[in-house]
Design an enzyme around this catalytic site. Structure first.
Site, PDB file in Angstrom:
ATOM      1  N   TYR A   9       9.461  16.181  -9.003  1.00  0.00           N
ATOM      2  CA  TYR A   9       9.355  14.797  -9.143  1.00  0.00           C
ATOM      3  C   TYR A   9      10.895  14.331  -9.120  1.00  0.00           C
ATOM      4  CZ  TYR A   9       8.242  10.193 -10.172  1.00  0.00           C
ATOM      5  OH  TYR A   9       7.924   8.671 -10.087  1.00  0.00           O
ATOM      6  N   SER A  65      12.966   6.452  -9.350  1.00  0.00           N
ATOM      7  CA  SER A  65      12.481   6.410 -10.539  1.00  0.00           C
ATOM      8  C   SER A  65      13.735   6.857 -11.296  1.00  0.00           C
ATOM      9  CB  SER A  65      11.612   7.659 -10.691  1.00  0.00           C
ATOM     10  OG  SER A  65      11.439   8.117 -12.031  1.00  0.00           O
TER      11      SER A  65
HETATM   12  N1  LIG Z   1       4.190   4.279 -13.087  1.00  0.00           N
HETATM   13  C1  LIG Z   1       5.501   4.564 -13.408  1.00  0.00           C
HETATM   14  O1  LIG Z   1       5.606   4.703 -14.788  1.00  0.00           O
HETATM   15  C2  LIG Z   1       6.559   4.972 -12.622  1.00  0.00           C
HETATM   16  C3  LIG Z   1       7.821   5.057 -12.786  1.00  0.00           C
HETATM   17  C4  LIG Z   1       8.768   5.360 -12.131  1.00  0.00           C
HETATM   18  C5  LIG Z   1       8.627   5.458 -10.709  1.00  0.00           C
HETATM   19  N2  LIG Z   1       7.268   5.421 -10.313  1.00  0.00           N
HETATM   20  C6  LIG Z   1       7.137   5.263  -8.773  1.00  0.00           C
HETATM   21  O2  LIG Z   1       6.262   4.101  -8.404  1.00  0.00           O
HETATM   22  C7  LIG Z   1       5.585   4.317  -7.227  1.00  0.00           C
HETATM   23  C8  LIG Z   1       4.119   3.926  -7.562  1.00  0.00           C
HETATM   24  O3  LIG Z   1       3.709   4.491  -8.464  1.00  0.00           O
HETATM   25  P1  LIG Z   1       2.375   4.086  -9.251  1.00  0.00           P
HETATM   26  O4  LIG Z   1       2.503   4.319 -10.735  1.00  0.00           O
HETATM   27  O5  LIG Z   1       1.930   2.937  -9.112  1.00  0.00           O
HETATM   28  O6  LIG Z   1       1.367   5.408  -9.195  1.00  0.00           O
HETATM   29  P2  LIG Z   1       0.038   5.346  -8.474  1.00  0.00           P
HETATM   30  O7  LIG Z   1      -0.392   6.663  -8.266  1.00  0.00           O
HETATM   31  O8  LIG Z   1      -0.842   4.345  -9.020  1.00  0.00           O
HETATM   32  O9  LIG Z   1       0.193   4.985  -6.832  1.00  0.00           O
HETATM   33  C9  LIG Z   1       0.777   5.646  -5.864  1.00  0.00           C
HETATM   34  C10 LIG Z   1       0.038   5.505  -4.599  1.00  0.00           C
HETATM   35  O10 LIG Z   1       0.552   6.240  -3.560  1.00  0.00           O
HETATM   36  C11 LIG Z   1      -0.498   6.821  -2.644  1.00  0.00           C
HETATM   37  N3  LIG Z   1      -0.312   7.760  -1.856  1.00  0.00           N
HETATM   38  C12 LIG Z   1      -0.028   9.105  -2.238  1.00  0.00           C
HETATM   39  N4  LIG Z   1       0.128  10.045  -1.313  1.00  0.00           N
HETATM   40  C13 LIG Z   1       0.103   9.191  -0.254  1.00  0.00           C
HETATM   41  C14 LIG Z   1       0.162   9.678   1.193  1.00  0.00           C
HETATM   42  N5  LIG Z   1       0.459  10.866   1.721  1.00  0.00           N
HETATM   43  N6  LIG Z   1       0.328   8.626   2.198  1.00  0.00           N
HETATM   44  C15 LIG Z   1       0.095   7.285   1.756  1.00  0.00           C
HETATM   45  N7  LIG Z   1      -0.185   6.857   0.259  1.00  0.00           N
HETATM   46  C16 LIG Z   1      -0.094   7.901  -0.533  1.00  0.00           C
HETATM   47  C17 LIG Z   1      -1.737   7.063  -3.630  1.00  0.00           C
HETATM   48  O11 LIG Z   1      -2.923   6.989  -3.141  1.00  0.00           O
HETATM   49  C18 LIG Z   1      -1.381   5.958  -4.936  1.00  0.00           C
HETATM   50  O12 LIG Z   1      -2.495   4.843  -4.538  1.00  0.00           O
HETATM   51  C19 LIG Z   1       5.561   5.897  -7.082  1.00  0.00           C
HETATM   52  O13 LIG Z   1       6.902   6.219  -6.046  1.00  0.00           O
HETATM   53  C20 LIG Z   1       6.290   6.144  -8.367  1.00  0.00           C
HETATM   54  O14 LIG Z   1       6.936   7.678  -8.234  1.00  0.00           O
HETATM   55  C21 LIG Z   1       6.251   5.105 -11.168  1.00  0.00           C
END
Ligand SMILES: NC(=O)c1ccc[n+]([C@@H]2O[C@H](COP(=O)([O-])OP(=O)(O)OC[C@H]3O[C@@H](n4cnc5c(N)ncnc54)[C@H](O)[C@@H]3O)[C@@H](O)[C@H]2O)c1
Length: 247
Positions: free
Chosen positions: A144, A130
Site C-alpha cells: 500500500y 495517502s
Molecule cells: N479511508 C481512508 O482512511 C483513506 C486514507 C488515505 C487514503 N485513502 C485513499 O482514498 C481512496 C478511497 O478510499 P475509500 O476509503 O473510499 O475506500 P473504498 O474501499 O470505500 O473505495 C475504493 C473504491 O475503489 C474501487 N475499486 C477497487 N479496485 C478497482 C478497479 N480495479 N477498478 C475500478 N474501481 C476499483 C472499489 O470498488 C471501491 O468502491 C483510496 O485510494 C484510498 O487508498 C483512504
C-alpha cells in the site's frame, strides 16, 4: 455544465466527492468496479452516470470514456485497495493487485483522460494518495505505502509533462479518515479514542474533509496550485516528536 470523472466513486470517499461535485453543478461520471454499489450511488446523485470499469484495463477504461461521451473538465483518481499482511508473508499476487489498482490504474485512467484534455487544451486532475505514501508506511500493509508513494511521484511527473497542455495536476494525501476502507477502525470507541489522541487537532477526518479539498483543487480558486501533494490529516504527519514532551 462541467463534466467530472471520479474513479472509486462507489466507495466511501469517492461517493462523497461525486455527491459534492454534483451539488456544485458538475455532471459526474461514476467509475468503479463494484457494479451493484455503483447503481445505488448513481440513484442518489443528480446528473450522474454510472460507468462500470476495471481501471487496470486500458480497454475497460476506453469503453467507460466512450460511454461518458464528453471530454471531462476534471478527473479524480480515487479508486484504491489495500491487502494487509507483513512483507515476508505477502503473496506476490496481493502485492501486484495493489500496485495495479493504486498506481497502474491511476496511470491508465489519467493518460486516457489527459489525451482528451490535451485536445481540448484544458483539464484538471486530482490523484488521491495517502499519508502512508509520504514517509509513514503503516506496518503490515503490504504494497500500500509503496503504491501511494508512487501516486505522489506520478502526479509530480504528470504536472511537469502536462502543465503546458493546460492540464493542472495535484495529489491529496488523506490521514485518518472515518470512511470506506478505514471505517471499520472507528467502530470500536476505544480504538477511535486512541487514534483521535494521535491527531494534533484531536479528531478523525471525514470523507467530506477530503471532498472539500478536491473541490478547491478543481476550482479556479487554486488556479496557481500545480504539482502539489496536499496533506489533509489534522497534523498527524508532523506529529512524530509530539510525544517526547518538554517542560
Ligand atoms: N479511508 C481512508 O482512511 C483513506 C486514507 C488515505 C487514503 N485513502 C485513499 O482514498 C481512496 C478511497 O478510499 P475509500 O476509503 O473510499 O475506500 P473504498 O474501499 O470505500 O473505495 C475504493 C473504491 O475503489 C474501487 N475499486 C477497487 N479496485 C478497482 C478497479 N480495479 N477498478 C475500478 N474501481 C476499483 C472499489 O470498488 C471501491 O468502491 C483510496 O485510494 C484510498 O487508498 C483512504
Amino acid at each position: 455544465m462541467k463534466n467530472l470523472l471520479v474513479t472509486g466513486a462507489a466507495g466511501g470517499i469517492g461517493s462523497e466527492i461525486a455527491t459534492y461535485a454534483s451539488k456544485k453543478g458538475y455532471r459526474v461520471g461514476l467509475m468503479d468496479a463494484n457494479h451493484e454499489k455503483l447503481k445505488e450511488v448513481e440513484a442518489e446523485i443528480e446528473n450522474s452516470i454510472s460507468l462500470p470499469v476495471d481501471i487496470t484495463s486500458e480497454e475497460s477504461v476506453k469503453h467507460a470514456l466512450d460511454t461518458f461521451a464528453e471530454t471531462p473538465d476534471g478527473l479524480v483518481n480515487c479508486a484504491g485497495i489495500v491487502r494487509f499482511g507483513n512483507l515476508l508473508e505477502q503473496q506476490v499476487k496481493d502485492f501486484e493487485d495493489v500496485i495495479n489498482v493504486n498506481l497502474l490504474g491511476c496511470f491508465i485512467v489519467s493518460c486516457s483522460v489527459a489525451r482528451l484534455m490535451k485536445e481540448k487544451g484544458s483539464g484538471n486532475i486530482v490523484n488521491i494518495s495517502s499519508i502512508s505514501g509520504g514517509k509513514h508506511p503503516a506496518i503490515h500493509s503490504g504494497a500500500y505505502a509503496a503504491s501511494k508513494a508512487g501516486v505522489v511521484m506520478l502526479s509530480e511527473q504528470m504536472s511537469l509533462e502536462w502543465g503546458k497542455e493546460g492540464i493542472r495536476v495535484n495529489a491529496i494525501s488523506p490521514g485518518f479518515i472515518d470512511a470506506g476502507m478505514s471505517a471499520e477502525h472507528y467502530v470500536d470507541p476505544v480504538e477511535r479514542k486512541k487514534r483521535e489522541g494521535m491527531v494534533p487537532i484531536q479528531k478523525i477526518g471525514s470523507a467530506k474533509d477530503i471532498a472539500n479539498v478536491v473541490m478547491f483543487l478543481l476550482s479556479d480558486e487554486s488556479s496557481y496550485v500545480h504539482g502539489e501533494n496536499i496533506v489533509v490529516d489534522g497534523g498527524v504527519m508532523n506529529s512524530v516528536l509530539a510525544n517526547i514532551g518538554r517542560n
